[in-house]
Design an enzyme around this catalytic site. Structure first.
Site, PDB file in Angstrom:
ATOM      1  N   HIS A 166      64.720  50.884  48.878  1.00 38.10           N
ATOM      2  CA  HIS A 166      65.104  50.036  48.477  1.00 38.10           C
ATOM      3  C   HIS A 166      65.412  49.275  49.559  1.00 38.10           C
ATOM      4  O   HIS A 166      66.328  49.278  50.240  1.00 38.10           O
ATOM      5  CB  HIS A 166      65.613  49.541  47.642  1.00 38.10           C
ATOM      6  N   GLU A 169      68.090  47.059  50.945  1.00 33.77           N
ATOM      7  CA  GLU A 169      69.029  47.075  50.444  1.00 33.77           C
ATOM      8  C   GLU A 169      69.642  47.900  51.968  1.00 33.77           C
ATOM      9  O   GLU A 169      69.839  49.558  52.112  1.00 33.77           O
ATOM     10  CB  GLU A 169      69.161  48.395  49.541  1.00 33.77           C
ATOM     11  N   HIS A 259      72.375  53.427  48.015  1.00 34.34           N
ATOM     12  CA  HIS A 259      71.723  51.977  47.731  1.00 34.34           C
ATOM     13  C   HIS A 259      72.725  50.504  48.017  1.00 34.34           C
ATOM     14  O   HIS A 259      73.521  51.738  48.746  1.00 34.34           O
ATOM     15  CB  HIS A 259      71.106  52.665  46.303  1.00 34.34           C
ATOM     16  N   GLU A 335      76.069  53.254  44.894  1.00 31.34           N
ATOM     17  CA  GLU A 335      75.843  52.029  45.093  1.00 31.34           C
ATOM     18  C   GLU A 335      76.823  50.901  45.311  1.00 31.34           C
ATOM     19  O   GLU A 335      77.928  51.216  45.172  1.00 31.34           O
ATOM     20  CB  GLU A 335      75.763  51.114  44.052  1.00 31.34           C
TER      21      GLU A 335
END
Length: 376
Positions: A166, A169, A259, A335
């Protein structure tokens, strides 16, 4: 007064900019997609005057909860990025800032430019331990780069790390820069020891097209790459197609997909508990990895994160799940926050590029802690 986003990863639409106290803006959607949240623009302004910039469509963005307790980033030199006063009223995001200089950049998170990405690749290939592999072209004709670190051998564990599926990010590629800086340091004992028993396959940016276009979540075709791992195609998701083919050639013993999360103000791991092949060995190895990382850095925690998938209910189009099932290996999605680490807040900078880099370096130690168990 003038506002522009005509540069690498720029994204903003100007609705009205006649008065410093009433600037109206909107974030542009990803191409062929309804996703949007990433913004990055430049303001030419009179120093010392408060500018009130309202992002009018924030409430309908991909992750509106991401605006709660969020502060936008600003920079005069594009090197040091600091937080500025930001409010969210449920519909609009309002940024208030009195610039000290004639021009200032604002962004959702510290940008990681395509130019810096290319510099990272060329820097890495200077190492005798690193081979630079061109996997193929993206839809916009950019390079898909793979860095192979360590001498491949049958007895070595194959460790794959990908980042920035993504593109918004950007903390994921700052993480990769920190990880690579340590892995390629020939005076780092842990790195040297790891390369005796492991070979690393690293993709610092899975989505260069989306990165340059200023997308939040998709590639040039408006495709979310992290939902393409069951059946990627050259027409829609060549980035995943190339990487998955390369994985098939090498095999995978451990996989980490890096991410950023818009809403949760923590660093955390999402595992592969829901894949059909998940077993006690994978569970124990995963717990060992988490415990090592907890012992290394207070930036990591295990209390907050995503809901764990029930057995057999994992989404196998998602990278970490798909790779874990296909190669019967331990896999995680890592994350990091866009906001700050609520367990260790920094009022001036929040979660930052520097902290992302350090976290990348720390994760190498956690891999060192489980390396000998990956193939046992």
């Amino acid at each position: 007064m003038f506002i522009t986003a005509q540069f690498d990863s720029g994204n903003i639409e100007v609705i009205e900019a006649n008065e410093p106290s009433a600037i109206q803006l909107a974030i542009r959607k990803d191409n062929e997609s309804d996703f949007y949240q990433w913004f990055h623009f430049k303001l030419y302004a009179e120093p010392g005057v408060e500018h009130v910039m309202t992002i009018t469509n924030a409430g309908k963005s991909a992750y509106p909860d991401g605006w709660k307790d969020y502060s936008a980033l600003a920079s005069y030199d594009r090197e040091t990025w600091f937080r500025v006063p930001t409010e969210y009223n449920g519909k609009e995001l309002v940024i208030r800032h009195s610039p000290d200089q004639e021009s200032v950049y604002y962004a959702y998170f510290t940008p990681y430019s395509y130019e810096r990405h290319m510099d990272l690749i060329q820097w890495a290939q200077q190492s005798i331990e690193c081979e630079h592999v061109l996997l193929g072209p993206t839809l916009d004709g950019r390079d898909m780069n793979l860095l192979v670190v360590g001498e491949p051998a049958d007895h070595k564990a194959k460790i794959w790390i990908t980042a920035r599926q993504h593109p918004g990010e950007s903390m994921a590629e700052w993480f990769m820069e920190g990880f690579l800086s340590r892995l390629l340091d020939d005076e780092d004992g842990a790195a040297r020891k790891l390369l005796e028993t492991c070979v690393f396959y690293i993709v610092p940016n899975m989505n260069p097209d989306g990165s340059v276009r200023g997308h939040l979540r998709t590639n040039a075709a408006g495709v979310n790459l992290n939902r393409e791992w069951a059946e990627p195609s050259l027409e829609k998701s060549p980035e995943v197609y190339y990487v998955l083919n390369a994985m098939q050639e090498t095999g995978v013993d451990f996989y980490l997909d890096v991410h950023g999360d818009e809403a949760l103000p923590y660093n955390f791991l999402a595992g592969c508990e829901g894949v059909p092949s998940y077993n006690d060995k994978t569970h124990q190895l995963g717990e060992q990895f988490k415990q090592v990382l907890l012992s290394i850095t207070p930036e990591f925690q295990t209390q907050y994160g995503y809901e764990i998938d029930k057995p057999g209910e994992a989404n196998l189009t998602v990278a970490s799940n798909a790779v874990s099932e296909r190669f019967n290996c331990l896999a995680f999605t890592l994350e990091m926050p866009f906001k700050d680490n609520a367990n260790l807040p920094d009022v001036d900078f929040g979660w930052s590029a520097n902290r992302s880099q350090q976290f990348g370096a720390d994760v190498l130690s956690a891999i060192y802690g489980i390396a000998n168990s990956l193939r046992s």
